[in-house]
Design an enzyme around this catalytic site. Sequence first.
Site, short mmCIF file in Angstrom:
data_model
loop_
_atom_site.label_atom_id
_atom_site.label_comp_id
_atom_site.label_asym_id
_atom_site.label_seq_id
_atom_site.Cartn_x
_atom_site.Cartn_y
_atom_site.Cartn_z
N HIS A 84 -1.90 7.38 6.54
CA HIS A 84 -1.80 6.28 5.59
C HIS A 84 -3.01 5.37 5.74
CE1 HIS A 84 -0.16 3.10 3.08
NE2 HIS A 84 -0.55 2.24 4.01
N ASP A 163 11.97 -2.11 -0.59
CA ASP A 163 10.61 -2.61 -0.38
C ASP A 163 9.96 -2.99 -1.71
OD1 ASP A 163 7.99 -2.98 0.96
OD2 ASP A 163 7.47 -1.25 -0.26
N ARG A 170 7.84 -11.23 -2.92
CA ARG A 170 6.82 -11.81 -2.05
C ARG A 170 5.55 -12.12 -2.82
NH1 ARG A 170 5.81 -7.28 1.86
NH2 ARG A 170 4.15 -8.65 2.61
N SER A 185 6.85 -3.20 5.21
CA SER A 185 6.66 -2.64 3.87
C SER A 185 5.98 -1.28 3.94
CB SER A 185 5.82 -3.61 3.02
OG SER A 185 5.50 -3.05 1.77
N LYS A 189 8.16 3.08 4.03
CA LYS A 189 7.83 4.24 3.19
C LYS A 189 7.35 5.41 4.03
CE LYS A 189 5.11 1.73 0.50
NZ LYS A 189 5.41 0.30 0.71
#
Length: 437
Positions: A84, A163, A170, A185, A189
């Site tokens: 990621h 999320d 947010r 967050s 995932k």
Amino acid sequence: MKLNMNDLIIKKRDGGKLTKEEIRAFVSGYTQGEIPDYQASALLMAIFFRHMDDEETLALTEAMKNSGDTVDLSTIKGIKVDKHSTGGVGDKLTLIVGPLAASCGVPIAKMSGRGLGFTGGTVDKLESIPGFNTTLEPEDFYRQVNEIGIALIGQSGHIAPADKKIYALRDVTGTVENLSLIASSIMSKKLAAGSDAILLDVKCGEGAFMETEEDAAALAEIMCRIGTGAGKRTVAMVTDMNQPLGYAVGNALEVIEAIETLKGRGPADIENLSLTLAGMMIYLGGKAGTPGEGRMIAEHALRSGVALAKLRTLIARQGGNPDVIDDYDLFGTAKKAVEVRSEYTGYVQLIEAREIGRASQSTGAGRAEKDDPIDFNAGILLARKVGDRVRKGDLLATCYSADAAKAKAAAKAVDDAILIGKEKPAEQVLIKRTIGA
């Protein structure tokens, strides 16, 4: 449990620690519409100022992960490794490190997202390949990874829906910049995606969400602790995003640069970072005894052409035209191109990554809203990197768009984002630190 939101807000406002049960009840209640936005906003603001400890952050991550579908990759053989990136300008690394790691025996079952704002999305880049299908049924997804070692698809809308809802709140309540909320967050995932190990590429610099190395490292450490706490082997690398990665910014342009890298002709920064990340994935996947050995294995896969062959197989398997690897004209071309040339002689002192990203977005290569259409051939192709010597009149960049006015406006923005000076700047460090190895 029966939740009294007023009590919960007051508890966190006064510096108290939320229990796992309270966090689960909040996430579940808000996701299902049982808790109003104003109370959820108040709790998020209390968290923003009072922070969460590791136990609270892990509990929030797990609650958001369990709010929707979770992917079971147990039918895929081997140690599955996910990567990621926290987002950057010109970041096409998944298209390189995925085939590199897969060609070395590491199963890559990756779900990626679309771009929004000035950072690009992997799914958009993949869909610039004619015919490439980013939507697979779960059984086909698992089968493909078992058969060819890699599948790259779009993220399901049913992954961590809590999320998505909490982030939207947010975003409009000034509570984005909190490390626990950011980390949970991202990791909700990643954990829902089901891989056995996770490699995080945490960007820092002018073109990154975390501008300082210290902030990026703090976020990386929290995410590593979340991953480890959830039973996943997790490593993070803090990498530089003070200038775009490589030269290409824009979907088809970035795919071409990724292909060039797998042909051994890519920019030095892209190749170096790709080999290091792929080497770490090979190590995490149990195919190397150390990250250094993993990098050596990845370099052999690059030089021998097996990683390029893996990308060709991936494209064909997911319905794309593999001939794009040999014929870039198959991507199509932008109608308008405007060059940016240097007005001075000297050295490139600065290329503001964020402004280059915004300029690329304005050509049509990115989105302002999530449903905006994308021009796959639009974008910016830089001709210089920080530290390069230039003379007056030398090419700095070319801006591509379907619209002449957009291309011209982007060229002006790019010109403003590149600083030329008399002195050669200090060399930038690309890979700043590794956490959790």
